[in-house]
Design a protein around this motif. Structure first.
Motif, PDB file in Angstrom:
ATOM      1  N   GLY A  26       0.777  -1.222   0.000  1.00  0.00           N
ATOM      2  CA  GLY A  26       0.000   0.000   0.000  1.00  0.00           C
ATOM      3  C   GLY A  26       0.810   1.274   0.000  1.00  0.00           C
ATOM      4  O   GLY A  26       1.903   1.338  -0.529  1.00  0.00           O
ATOM      5  N   LEU A  27       0.230   2.309   0.623  1.00  0.00           N
ATOM      6  CA  LEU A  27       0.818   3.641   0.606  1.00  0.00           C
ATOM      7  C   LEU A  27       1.894   3.801   1.664  1.00  0.00           C
ATOM      8  O   LEU A  27       1.739   3.343   2.796  1.00  0.00           O
ATOM      9  CB  LEU A  27      -0.271   4.691   0.835  1.00  0.00           C
ATOM     10  CG  LEU A  27      -1.398   4.745  -0.192  1.00  0.00           C
ATOM     11  CD1 LEU A  27      -2.439   5.767   0.221  1.00  0.00           C
ATOM     12  CD2 LEU A  27      -0.871   5.064  -1.565  1.00  0.00           C
ATOM     13  N   HIS A  28       2.970   4.483   1.279  1.00  0.00           N
ATOM     14  CA  HIS A  28       4.042   4.842   2.204  1.00  0.00           C
ATOM     15  C   HIS A  28       4.201   6.354   2.117  1.00  0.00           C
ATOM     16  O   HIS A  28       4.417   6.894   1.029  1.00  0.00           O
ATOM     17  CB  HIS A  28       5.346   4.140   1.830  1.00  0.00           C
ATOM     18  CG  HIS A  28       5.279   2.663   2.008  1.00  0.00           C
ATOM     19  ND1 HIS A  28       5.700   2.044   3.153  1.00  0.00           N
ATOM     20  CD2 HIS A  28       4.809   1.690   1.202  1.00  0.00           C
ATOM     21  CE1 HIS A  28       5.510   0.753   3.039  1.00  0.00           C
ATOM     22  NE2 HIS A  28       4.958   0.498   1.859  1.00  0.00           N
ATOM     23  N   PHE A  29       4.101   7.033   3.264  1.00  0.00           N
ATOM     24  CA  PHE A  29       4.093   8.488   3.288  1.00  0.00           C
ATOM     25  C   PHE A  29       5.443   9.062   3.696  1.00  0.00           C
ATOM     26  O   PHE A  29       6.139   8.508   4.543  1.00  0.00           O
ATOM     27  CB  PHE A  29       3.018   8.991   4.262  1.00  0.00           C
ATOM     28  CG  PHE A  29       1.625   8.667   3.800  1.00  0.00           C
ATOM     29  CD1 PHE A  29       0.953   9.508   2.934  1.00  0.00           C
ATOM     30  CD2 PHE A  29       0.996   7.514   4.213  1.00  0.00           C
ATOM     31  CE1 PHE A  29      -0.315   9.213   2.499  1.00  0.00           C
ATOM     32  CE2 PHE A  29      -0.278   7.201   3.782  1.00  0.00           C
ATOM     33  CZ  PHE A  29      -0.939   8.057   2.922  1.00  0.00           C
ATOM     34  N   SER A  30       5.785  10.211   3.107  1.00  0.00           N
ATOM     35  CA  SER A  30       6.991  10.941   3.485  1.00  0.00           C
ATOM     36  C   SER A  30       6.646  11.844   4.672  1.00  0.00           C
ATOM     37  O   SER A  30       5.497  11.906   5.117  1.00  0.00           O
ATOM     38  CB  SER A  30       7.482  11.786   2.315  1.00  0.00           C
ATOM     39  OG  SER A  30       6.545  12.812   2.036  1.00  0.00           O
TER      40      SER A  30
END
Length: 103
Positions: A26-30
């Motif tokens: 899924g999504l990986h955020f900075s």
């Protein structure tokens, strides 16, 4: 919440604020993405204490991440320093065979 953030004044930008890694789940955020999400949560949540906690996340995360990155860099520098010291200490003698290297 990511969908809501897209409709705010500062939407999430793919490649800058987040990455969609299908293989890794899924999504990986900075850091900037987490900050934008925390601001969106701060706007949308109804309970005041949760709103304040979410806004604080965006402000606290940057120094924490910077500390982690600096520790990783310092570790790499310590490893390189130890390698140089070992080479200087050993000179031209092989530590396994204890023979002098021919130059």
């Amino acid at each position: 919440m990511a969908d809501h953030t897209q409709r705010t004044q500062y939407p999430l930008i793919k490649g800058q604020d987040y990455e969609d890694l299908i293989d890794e789940g899924g999504l990986h955020f900075s850091v900037s993405g987490i900050y934008k999400l925390s601001q969106a949560f701060g706007e949308c949540l109804t309970k005041r204490n949760r709103r304040e906690e979410c806004k604080d996340v965006g402000e606290v995360i940057k120094p924490q991440v910077d500390d982690i990155v600096s520790e990783i860099l310092k570790r790499g520098q310590r490893i390189e320093k130890a390698k140089k010291n070992a080479k200087r200490r050993d000179g031209s003698v092989c530590r396994v065979t204890e023979k002098t290297r021919i130059r």
